[in-house]
Enzyme design. Structure first.
Site, PDB file in Angstrom:
ATOM      1  N   TYR A 156      -2.860 -10.075   4.754  1.00  7.57           N
ATOM      2  CA  TYR A 156      -2.902  -8.654   5.103  1.00  7.57           C
ATOM      3  C   TYR A 156      -4.353  -8.281   5.335  1.00  7.57           C
ATOM      4  O   TYR A 156      -5.164  -8.288   4.410  1.00  7.57           O
ATOM      5  CB  TYR A 156      -2.276  -7.820   3.987  1.00  7.57           C
ATOM      6  N   ILE A 189       4.947  -4.493  10.412  1.00  9.38           N
ATOM      7  CA  ILE A 189       5.191  -4.059   9.034  1.00  9.38           C
ATOM      8  C   ILE A 189       4.790  -2.594   9.005  1.00  9.38           C
ATOM      9  O   ILE A 189       3.620  -2.257   9.123  1.00  9.38           O
ATOM     10  CB  ILE A 189       4.414  -4.916   8.028  1.00  9.38           C
ATOM     11  N   ARG A 197      -9.541  -0.256   4.427  1.00 13.73           N
ATOM     12  CA  ARG A 197      -9.310  -0.055   2.997  1.00 13.73           C
ATOM     13  C   ARG A 197     -10.122  -1.014   2.132  1.00 13.73           C
ATOM     14  O   ARG A 197     -10.539  -0.655   1.032  1.00 13.73           O
ATOM     15  CB  ARG A 197      -7.822  -0.249   2.664  1.00 13.73           C
ATOM     16  N   THR A 227       0.830  -1.209   0.000  1.00 19.01           N
ATOM     17  CA  THR A 227       0.000   0.000   0.000  1.00 19.01           C
ATOM     18  C   THR A 227       0.864   1.258   0.000  1.00 19.01           C
ATOM     19  O   THR A 227       0.639   2.187  -0.787  1.00 19.01           O
ATOM     20  CB  THR A 227      -0.919   0.014   1.233  1.00 19.01           C
ATOM     21  N   TYR A 278     -13.324  -4.338  -2.879  1.00 14.45           N
ATOM     22  CA  TYR A 278     -14.393  -3.926  -3.802  1.00 14.45           C
ATOM     23  C   TYR A 278     -15.401  -5.046  -4.057  1.00 14.45           C
ATOM     24  O   TYR A 278     -16.529  -4.978  -3.581  1.00 14.45           O
ATOM     25  CB  TYR A 278     -13.852  -3.367  -5.129  1.00 14.45           C
ATOM     26  N   LYS A 281      -0.348  -9.661   8.645  1.00 20.05           N
ATOM     27  CA  LYS A 281      -0.170  -8.250   8.976  1.00 20.05           C
ATOM     28  C   LYS A 281      -1.548  -7.761   9.399  1.00 20.05           C
ATOM     29  O   LYS A 281      -2.446  -7.601   8.574  1.00 20.05           O
ATOM     30  CB  LYS A 281       0.334  -7.463   7.763  1.00 20.05           C
TER      31      LYS A 281
END
Length: 294
Positions: A136, A206, A141, A47, A110, A164
């Site tokens: 992740y 991270i 997000r 990201t 999405y 993460k």
């Protein structure tokens, strides 16, 4: 117990761009800066690296370049996640071919999916590579959150080794640790939660902060692992304002601004990301001065 890919602070490294592509001369300088300053692993094309606006060619090229430049000195983890399972597999296979130590795979965004879909998605990726997979989880997000019970199912796969975790929910981390034990390592995905997650048996972070303060971020983890919990916590607390400033706008807007302040030629942010607001710039620079970064 599954093999730990790294222990400590990995940098979610930002990408320096030119008008026409990636600034590899500047990226080389950044990678050497991190190795010199005790960063424990490099996460490329995540990201913070603006992977979502890279072309397929750029994405593959930057992974290959990073592996070659780091040359085995510390682990390299490639961001290869996608909301398209087939593409995530394709990119993960490429990353394996060029020599990464692991891949980082974000939850599908999405189109999203159910918890059952998450299991099928990640298992299919893991079945198609021979290197470790780090999940992740960043629901702010993606709109998808991995539940502790789903982690327990995913942790049964021999190549799904870590997560993460950036859902911000410490209670969820606690339950995940209780259900998964040593079958799933947990890395903090939030710089303001490094010590809390270490206290629950986490293996490190991270980090966005590590872009500009690699040694300090490494030290938070190392002090904790060496039993110096209060010293570790003090560093975490002292950095609260700076961490907040690095997230005053959507990541990586502030951290790329900070890297420019440090003298790196980062180029422009790729649209739709925009330049930092003046008030946030001023505060960020002041805090960087306060912490002797500049």
């Amino acid at each position: 117990m599954k093999k730990i890919i790294f222990k400590g602070a990995a940098v979610a490294i930002a990408t320096p761009f030119t008008a026409n592509g990636i600034n590899y001369a500047e990226l080389k300088k950044m990678l050497e800066f991190h190795i010199k300053n005790h960063t424990d692993a490099i996460v490329i094309a995540g990201t913070s690296g603006e992977a979502s606006t890279m072309t397929d060619e750029e994405h593959k090229e930057i992974i290959k370049f990073t592996v070659e430049q780091v040359n085995g000195r510390i682990p390299v983890i490639a961001g290869t996640g996608s909301n398209d399972t087939a593409y995530a597999i394709q990119l993960s296979k490429f990353a394996e071919e060029v020599g990464v130590d692991a891949v980082l795979s974000v939850t599908p965004y999405y189109n999203k999916c159910t918890q059952k879909g998450l299991v099928k998605h990640f298992v299919q990726i893991a079945d198609n590579v021979n290197i470790p997979l780090i999940l992740y989880n960043v629901p702010s997000r993606t709109g998808v959150n991995i539940k502790p019970e789903t982690y327990a199912e995913l942790a049964k796969h021999p190549r799904i080794v870590a997560v993460k975790e950036a859902n911000g929910d410490i209670t969820s981390v606690l339950k995940t640790r209780a259900l998964c034990g040593d079958d799933l390592a947990v890395y903090s995905g939030n710089d303001d939660q490094i010590v809390p997650i270490l206290s629950l048996g986490g293996q490190g972070v991270i980090s966005v902060l590590a872009n500009i303060a690699p040694k300090t971020t490494h030290d938070i983890c190392e002090l904790y692992f060496n039993g110096k919990v209060q010293e570790s916590a003090k560093l975490q607390i002292d950095l609260e304002e700076l961490i907040a400033a690095l997230f005053s706008e959507v990541n990586p807007i502030p951290v790329k601004t900070a890297l420019k302040i440090m003298g790196y030629d980062m180029g422009d942010l790729r649209m739709p990301l925009t330049e930092i607001e003046p008030k946030n710039y001023t505060l960020l620079k002041l805090l960087m001065q306060k912490h002797n970064i500049i």
